[in-house]
Write a protein that holds these residues in place. Structure first.
Motif, mmCIF file in Angstrom:
data_model
loop_
_atom_site.group_PDB
_atom_site.id
_atom_site.type_symbol
_atom_site.label_atom_id
_atom_site.label_comp_id
_atom_site.label_asym_id
_atom_site.label_seq_id
_atom_site.Cartn_x
_atom_site.Cartn_y
_atom_site.Cartn_z
ATOM 1 N N LEU A 102 0.802 -1.206 0.000
ATOM 2 C CA LEU A 102 0.000 0.000 0.000
ATOM 3 C C LEU A 102 0.844 1.269 0.000
ATOM 4 O O LEU A 102 0.398 2.311 -0.470
ATOM 5 C CB LEU A 102 -0.936 -0.011 1.229
ATOM 6 C CG LEU A 102 -1.909 -1.196 1.299
ATOM 7 C CD1 LEU A 102 -2.731 -1.114 2.570
ATOM 8 C CD2 LEU A 102 -2.823 -1.219 0.082
ATOM 9 N N ASN A 103 2.043 1.196 0.557
ATOM 10 C CA ASN A 103 2.869 2.389 0.686
ATOM 11 C C ASN A 103 4.248 2.168 0.073
ATOM 12 O O ASN A 103 5.242 2.038 0.791
ATOM 13 C CB ASN A 103 3.002 2.772 2.167
ATOM 14 C CG ASN A 103 1.659 3.103 2.797
ATOM 15 O OD1 ASN A 103 0.918 3.924 2.282
ATOM 16 N ND2 ASN A 103 1.354 2.447 3.909
ATOM 17 N N PRO A 104 4.316 2.097 -1.250
ATOM 18 C CA PRO A 104 5.633 1.917 -1.872
ATOM 19 C C PRO A 104 6.507 3.141 -1.664
ATOM 20 O O PRO A 104 6.019 4.274 -1.596
ATOM 21 C CB PRO A 104 5.295 1.702 -3.349
ATOM 22 C CG PRO A 104 3.965 2.353 -3.538
ATOM 23 C CD PRO A 104 3.240 2.189 -2.246
ATOM 24 N N SER A 105 7.806 2.898 -1.580
ATOM 25 C CA SER A 105 8.752 3.988 -1.390
ATOM 26 C C SER A 105 10.119 3.540 -1.878
ATOM 27 O O SER A 105 10.350 2.348 -2.131
ATOM 28 C CB SER A 105 8.822 4.396 0.085
ATOM 29 O OG SER A 105 9.295 3.323 0.874
ATOM 30 N N VAL A 106 11.039 4.482 -1.994
ATOM 31 C CA VAL A 106 12.394 4.159 -2.413
ATOM 32 C C VAL A 106 13.076 3.262 -1.383
ATOM 33 O O VAL A 106 13.765 2.304 -1.727
ATOM 34 C CB VAL A 106 13.216 5.448 -2.628
ATOM 35 C CG1 VAL A 106 14.672 5.119 -2.923
ATOM 36 C CG2 VAL A 106 12.624 6.277 -3.760
ATOM 37 N N SER A 107 12.848 3.565 -0.095
ATOM 38 C CA SER A 107 13.470 2.754 0.964
ATOM 39 C C SER A 107 12.960 1.317 0.937
ATOM 40 O O SER A 107 13.719 0.370 1.184
ATOM 41 C CB SER A 107 13.197 3.379 2.331
ATOM 42 O OG SER A 107 11.799 3.447 2.588
ATOM 43 N N LEU A 108 11.664 1.127 0.620
ATOM 44 C CA LEU A 108 11.121 -0.224 0.527
ATOM 45 C C LEU A 108 11.722 -0.959 -0.673
ATOM 46 O O LEU A 108 12.037 -2.156 -0.591
ATOM 47 C CB LEU A 108 9.601 -0.167 0.402
ATOM 48 C CG LEU A 108 8.858 -1.506 0.453
ATOM 49 C CD1 LEU A 108 9.145 -2.240 1.759
ATOM 50 C CD2 LEU A 108 7.351 -1.297 0.291
ATOM 51 N N CYS A 109 11.906 -0.247 -1.781
ATOM 52 C CA CYS A 109 12.565 -0.837 -2.955
ATOM 53 C C CYS A 109 13.984 -1.272 -2.611
ATOM 54 O O CYS A 109 14.427 -2.361 -2.985
ATOM 55 C CB CYS A 109 12.585 0.152 -4.111
ATOM 56 S SG CYS A 109 10.968 0.540 -4.806
ATOM 57 N N GLU A 110 14.714 -0.423 -1.894
ATOM 58 C CA GLU A 110 16.085 -0.757 -1.486
ATOM 59 C C GLU A 110 16.086 -1.962 -0.550
ATOM 60 O O GLU A 110 16.985 -2.808 -0.613
ATOM 61 C CB GLU A 110 16.736 0.443 -0.798
ATOM 62 C CG GLU A 110 16.937 1.657 -1.688
ATOM 63 C CD GLU A 110 18.026 1.454 -2.734
ATOM 64 O OE1 GLU A 110 18.711 0.413 -2.696
ATOM 65 O OE2 GLU A 110 18.190 2.345 -3.596
ATOM 66 N N GLY A 111 15.077 -2.058 0.319
ATOM 67 C CA GLY A 111 14.984 -3.198 1.226
ATOM 68 C C GLY A 111 14.788 -4.507 0.480
ATOM 69 O O GLY A 111 15.429 -5.521 0.793
ATOM 70 N N PHE A 112 13.897 -4.501 -0.520
ATOM 71 C CA PHE A 112 13.697 -5.694 -1.339
ATOM 72 C C PHE A 112 14.969 -6.047 -2.105
ATOM 73 O O PHE A 112 15.335 -7.221 -2.223
ATOM 74 C CB PHE A 112 12.547 -5.478 -2.325
ATOM 75 C CG PHE A 112 11.193 -5.840 -1.787
ATOM 76 C CD1 PHE A 112 10.847 -7.163 -1.578
ATOM 77 C CD2 PHE A 112 10.255 -4.863 -1.493
ATOM 78 C CE1 PHE A 112 9.602 -7.516 -1.079
ATOM 79 C CE2 PHE A 112 9.002 -5.199 -1.004
ATOM 80 C CZ PHE A 112 8.672 -6.527 -0.793
ATOM 81 N N SER A 113 15.656 -5.042 -2.626
ATOM 82 C CA SER A 113 16.885 -5.282 -3.381
ATOM 83 C C SER A 113 17.945 -5.950 -2.508
ATOM 84 O O SER A 113 18.591 -6.923 -2.921
ATOM 85 C CB SER A 113 17.412 -3.963 -3.940
ATOM 86 O OG SER A 113 18.600 -4.162 -4.677
ATOM 87 N N ARG A 114 18.127 -5.430 -1.302
ATOM 88 C CA ARG A 114 19.100 -6.040 -0.376
ATOM 89 C C ARG A 114 18.695 -7.466 -0.017
ATOM 90 O O ARG A 114 19.544 -8.363 0.047
ATOM 91 C CB ARG A 114 19.212 -5.193 0.888
ATOM 92 C CG ARG A 114 19.971 -3.895 0.715
ATOM 93 C CD ARG A 114 20.309 -3.281 2.062
ATOM 94 N NE ARG A 114 19.113 -3.028 2.843
ATOM 95 C CZ ARG A 114 18.407 -1.898 2.795
ATOM 96 N NH1 ARG A 114 18.799 -0.914 1.984
ATOM 97 N NH2 ARG A 114 17.326 -1.733 3.533
#
Length: 516
Positions: free
Chosen positions: A51-63
């Motif tokens: 529900l709340n996508p963000s750059v930090s969430l994208c970075e978390g998935f990437s890591r």
């Protein structure tokens, strides 16, 4: 005024739906796979659980995705160098054939126009203006093939995390599956290479006989049919059969680049410019996680064959080429479909001897997987024992550390029970078909009979047809239950009542009854 407005709105809505679904079905009627995909997406729109996508969430998935692969590889032994004497190929392939304008036109026409956020031009527009840009595209592809290189920008993938099941916790990254997409130009290049690679492999008979992935006239159905036939022959002879379904964790992502290039060179016979192209294709790859309009920073990939790539399944099949010698050395039957490996062995009167051979084979296979950076997940590896009688009990067979998981297991989309009656599979097919019929009823009034029949074939007949050769010889009452599904679909299509006689309807539709 309100009634007139509502009436006009409803007529406009029905007309718009009719036009939308009719165009959708007629556009993809030549490809049942594409039609099924678009209809399913229209009738079952995916729910965005993040529900709340963000750059930090994208970075978390990437890591998370990177650390997962790093952790798996750290538990495995380094890959041993492949010696030319072990897999020397008499055939060689060192130069690509130039791409012609006509062949590229056919390739682009047959590709599904899937959009990647890295695409500068929409694939649909590219298809429409191909005659204008085709010459430049041919020149570019031939330059890549003749020089044995592929630009780094075409090796960037966009990864979208997809929740495996809507009921799972969306706060746990382990519950997400990475869906990777590549630029459309990359797919065109991959498809061009795939045609030439398949031609080389087929003409020199390099592919493993019992590997059904990416082979003409081979499919999941042919793979399952071969395995089930061997099991039935053994059980008819009075023997029990043990079937082991090996589970590899993130198999495509842990492939070692040095090892697969060595395999392509010595086992397959790829050399020169072609080998240089595959080396360029595998190295310097990167990906970014995408959620909504947010992206993570690009992350380099040091291993693995690219997810979402057209070449991935066949490259993985070539990566597994040496594995067949282990099975044959121990006299164990096997069949593979990409990373799905079936191992099975009849347990004759000398059960101890057969089991000893099976365990020795498994130990060697596990060691080979470890040396080739493939992680065998023993907790998810399934074991099922088939017996010659309905009242068969496997408790009298000592399987050491292997224990039958249950009386039923899912194998390439088909539920197998220990007596091969496929009752649970038929239950699942019936449930799924009636669910699709209920969905189609929501748009039934918006479709003509012709387009509705195409939709019924895509969503209902395809499910009845999938691996139906496995049903040969099962109980008549089970076939009769499948016939009820076809009857319901025929009445639904012809807008008949529940208790109307179905034989004339099936005859008018030219549908063969299920038992045929």
């Amino acid at each position: 005024m309100l009634k007139n407005s509502l009436s006009a709105f409803q007529k406009a809505m029905i007309s718009a739906k009719l036009k939308y679904f009719s165009n959708l079905i007629l556009k993809y009627h030549h490809s049942s796979k594409a039609l099924f995909s678009v209809l399913n997406s229209a009738l079952n729109p995916p729910v965005n659980v993040i529900l709340n996508p963000s750059v930090s969430l994208c970075e978390g998935f990437s890591r998370f995705f990177c650390e997962k692969i790093t952790s798996l590889r750290s538990q495995l032994q380094p890959s041993a160098d492949v010696s030319p004497e072990l897999g020397c190929s008499s055939a060689t392939w060192s130069v690509f054939d130039p791409v012609s304008h006509l062949s590229l036109r056919e390739t682009v026409d047959h590709l599904k126009p899937s959009f990647c956020s890295l695409d500068v031009l929409s694939p649909r527009i590219l298809k429409q203006i191909f005659e204008s840009v085709g010459t430049c595209l041919v020149s570019f592809l031939n330059k890549c093939l003749s020089t044995g290189t592929i630009p780094d920008i075409l090796k960037q993938a966009t990864v979208t995390p997809l929740l495996k099941n809507p009921s799972l916790d969306d706060r746990d990254f382990n519950n997400f599956q990475p869906i990777s997409t590549l630029p459309f130009i990359t797919k065109i290049l991959e498809k061009t290479v795939l045609y030439q690679l398949q031609s080389f492999l087929n003409s020199n008979q390099i592919l493993e006989t019992f590997q059904s992935c990416f082979k003409t006239l081979h499919s999941t159905e042919s793979a399952l049919l071969r395995v089930s036939n061997d099991i039935l022959l053994a059980t008819d002879a009075g023997d029990s059969v043990i079937l082991i379904l090996l589970d590899l964790t993130s198999a495509f992502d842990t492939v070692d680049h040095k090892t697969i290039l060595s395999r392509l060179e010595f086992y397959v016979g790829i050399q020169g410019t072609v080998l240089s192209w595959f080396r360029s294709y595998l190295t310097n790859r990167s990906f970014s996680v995408k959620l909504g309009n947010f992206f993570s920073s690009p992350t380099q990939l040091s291993c693995g064959v690219p997810q979402g790539s057209i070449l991935t399944p066949i490259l993985f099949s070539l990566y597994l080429l040496p594995l067949d010698s282990i099975f044959r050395k121990h006299g164990v039957s096997f069949h593979c479909y990409a990373d799905d490996t079936h191992i099975y062995l009849p347990l004759k009167r000398n059960k101890d001897s057969a089991l000893k051979s099976l365990f020795a084979c498994l130990e060697e296979v596990k060691m080979w997987f470890s040396q080739n950076f493939l992680f065998l997940n023993e907790s998810k590896t399934e074991v099922i024992v088939f017996g010659p009688h309905d009242n068969f009990n496997c408790s009298n067979i000592d399987l050491d550390y292997l224990s039958p998981t249950s009386s039923c297991t899912k194998n390439l989309g088909v539920l197998w029970d220990h007596n091969l009656k496929f009752e649970k599979q038929i239950n699942a097919v019936i449930s799924s078909c009636f669910f699709q019929l209920r969905l189609l009823s929501e748009v039934k009034c918006s479709l003509s009979e012709k387009t509705l029949e195409i939709a019924v074939h895509a969503l209902i007949t395809s499910r009845l047809d999938y691996c139906n050769s496995l049903y040969y010889g099962i109980a008549k009452h089970s076939i009769a239950r499948l016939q009820l599904v076809q009857n319901a679909a025929a009445k639904f299509l012809k807008r008949k009542r529940k208790f109307d006689h179905v034989s004339p309807i099936l005859k008018s539709l030219l549908w063969l009854p299920v038992h045929f």
